[in-house]
Motif scaffolding. Sequence first.
Motif, mmCIF file in Angstrom:
data_model
loop_
_atom_site.group_PDB
_atom_site.id
_atom_site.type_symbol
_atom_site.label_atom_id
_atom_site.label_comp_id
_atom_site.label_asym_id
_atom_site.label_seq_id
_atom_site.Cartn_x
_atom_site.Cartn_y
_atom_site.Cartn_z
ATOM 1 N N MET A 91 0.851 -1.191 0.000
ATOM 2 C CA MET A 91 0.000 0.000 0.000
ATOM 3 C C MET A 91 0.884 1.238 0.000
ATOM 4 O O MET A 91 1.731 1.401 0.880
ATOM 5 N N GLU A 92 0.687 2.074 -1.018
ATOM 6 C CA GLU A 92 1.386 3.345 -1.122
ATOM 7 C C GLU A 92 0.351 4.446 -1.349
ATOM 8 O O GLU A 92 -0.847 4.186 -1.364
ATOM 9 N N ARG A 111 7.903 5.726 6.517
ATOM 10 C CA ARG A 111 6.966 4.747 5.987
ATOM 11 C C ARG A 111 6.622 5.091 4.547
ATOM 12 O O ARG A 111 6.017 6.121 4.270
ATOM 13 N N LYS A 112 7.009 4.233 3.645
ATOM 14 C CA LYS A 112 6.700 4.416 2.227
ATOM 15 C C LYS A 112 5.766 3.316 1.729
ATOM 16 O O LYS A 112 4.851 3.580 0.953
ATOM 17 N N VAL A 113 6.043 2.086 2.138
ATOM 18 C CA VAL A 113 5.232 0.949 1.710
ATOM 19 C C VAL A 113 4.701 0.238 2.951
ATOM 20 O O VAL A 113 5.470 -0.166 3.814
ATOM 21 N N THR A 114 3.385 0.117 3.038
ATOM 22 C CA THR A 114 2.747 -0.559 4.162
ATOM 23 C C THR A 114 2.181 -1.886 3.685
ATOM 24 O O THR A 114 1.480 -1.945 2.674
ATOM 25 N N GLY A 115 2.491 -2.948 4.394
ATOM 26 C CA GLY A 115 1.991 -4.272 4.040
ATOM 27 C C GLY A 115 0.639 -4.544 4.679
ATOM 28 O O GLY A 115 0.272 -3.954 5.698
ATOM 29 N N ALA A 116 -0.110 -5.453 4.072
ATOM 30 C CA ALA A 116 -1.399 -5.889 4.615
ATOM 31 C C ALA A 116 -1.425 -7.406 4.671
ATOM 32 O O ALA A 116 -0.666 -8.081 3.970
ATOM 33 N N CYS A 117 -2.309 -7.947 5.516
ATOM 34 C CA CYS A 117 -2.338 -9.388 5.750
ATOM 35 C C CYS A 117 -3.289 -10.157 4.828
ATOM 36 O O CYS A 117 -3.185 -11.365 4.727
ATOM 37 N N PHE A 118 -4.231 -9.462 4.203
ATOM 38 C CA PHE A 118 -5.162 -10.159 3.319
ATOM 39 C C PHE A 118 -5.842 -9.143 2.410
ATOM 40 O O PHE A 118 -5.742 -7.930 2.616
#
Length: 632
Positions: free
Chosen positions: A337-338, A402-409
């Motif tokens: 997520m960006e 924070r540039k790229v945020t990960g998600a779990c699903f």
Amino acid sequence: MCDMSNQSPNSNNPAEYCSTIPPLQQIQSSGTLSSLPPTVMVPVGVPKTPGSEGNHPPYTHLCYNFFISPALVFTLVSSSVFEVFTNSDLSVRHRVSRAGAEEGVFSPVGSPVGSSISLIPEDGLPPILISTGVKGDYAVEERPSEMVLIQQLEEGGPDPLVFVLNANLLAMVKLVNYVNRKCWYVTSKGMHAVGQAEVVVLLQCLPDEKSIPKDLFSHFFNILYLYQESFLGSREHGGFLYVSPSFQSLQDLMLPNPPYLFGVLLQKWETPWAKVFPLRLMFRLGAEYRFYPCPLFSVRFRKPLFGETGHTIMNLLADFRNYQYTLSMVKGLVVDMEVKKTCIKIPSNRYNELMKAMNKSNEHVLAMGACFNERADSHLVCVQNDDGNYQTQAISIHHQPRKVTGACFFVFSGSLKAGHLAKTSIVEDGVMVQITGETMDALRQALRDMKDFSITCGLVDQEDRQEHVHIQWIEDDINFNKGVISPIDGKSMESITSVKIFQGSEFKANGKVIRWTEVFYLQSDDQAQPNGLSDPADHSRLTENVARAFCVALCPHLKLLKEDGMAKLSLRVTLDSEQVGYLAGSNGQPLLPRYLSDLDSTLIPVIHSGACQFSEGPVIMELVFYILEIIS
């Protein structure tokens, strides 16, 4: 919470992705999620409360590489994130005839440690190995004095205490200072011999603790044990979540040979998430202790991080009652997520896995779990408040923007009405994308065709506030077998496809047993079905025949091999229409000539016979074996 139709979200503030509509209401219109079919194990997350934007605490960590196996583990293990103590989707079960075992007796693989006989007493400590003063020679002390051993540990010598749990499984114990915490450091030695990762536990010491935590010995011996009674002094301790280390510090730790996993102690209230969505629990632990992505140490008697499951979108995607199905997971798939952009990245070599998961999904809803995103610098975290409601927060690498945020699903719902191109929002620690039925059909077709696909989200007449969701096929996922080397010549096995053998050839002779535990495919055009072989069944029979021949040839030499320190052996076989041969070795050296005569006479006919099964292209595979003690 913010309204996606009125402003563009900032990826550095996960709260700005939140919808004003509760997650369950967002999907109730389709009425389809509750009928999602069974699949595999994955992880997840939750929405932020009003006024909490920007209040994320600084999460600390020490920067090291991270990789999580196909399924995080909870007493049982699975990918790339979670490697494990149960059969993963890469494992195979072979059925082998007893015929032809002229010099050995075929028997099925036994318990995780090769025998049900434990040397762990009900009171006191297991036997301990003590050096005799002669190089490489040890004696066993049957009833060691705990007071003396504690004193040795407190003095902090370079060598660990080595406890004998049975003839094939050891536990190494030290006291260490890890991230300013005094911890018991306990590692197994012997899990590799049954095709499993070694396990490591960093258990924070209690104040003035003067007793070795003996329950860890029982846990190592019974690695599939679920705790019904008191464990480590409390009935509330529920087992361990086993994770692969990544960004955490491993400095000054006495590590086993790869692969290995660290166990983090769980509370019983947390075990449903460990079983169903381990990644959610991993990041929640990281947020609690301010270590990215999670701590490697364990704390006894702590407060559970989750309580009653309550109202969560995951009630619609997973079975929390009987654990018969969970959210589908594709190894190597990640969500980035960006600003104004969300990318779902799928490794090209996971096409078959994706198709299997998609074909089982409901036609109106496409939902899948993501893996840990090691390229992200932050990640969504699901936090359950004291009132039982869920909230979205973020955990990030300390002192890193924070540039790229990960998600779990992610969830694609095909229930969107007219007026929007599409709509995206954060739901718990995942991403929901609402699209029209026509867009859903086009998305599924693009996935079948292995083509990239883009979705524009927002209002038609507000291009400056539109966002984009991209589904991208990326390079192959090769993030596995890190640090593993060949016993023949030290060749790195990293990124080489392998299969664990949980029920393979096993032959006994002279009080020893030789067991086949794994096969690596060093060269093959198709890793799932090596080039030229008529079908997977032929390949399975060939590898089994080769493994059996190797075991039969070495049966008369097992005692001598074990005494010479060659308990782990490898056989590398080359099968080609123009070249056929093998190499065998241990400890980085080829086997001595005295073993080769029996190997030649037994192996060469089998290998030449196998070479006739394919028409083109070489197949090079390496089989791994262990010699263990027989305990009657």
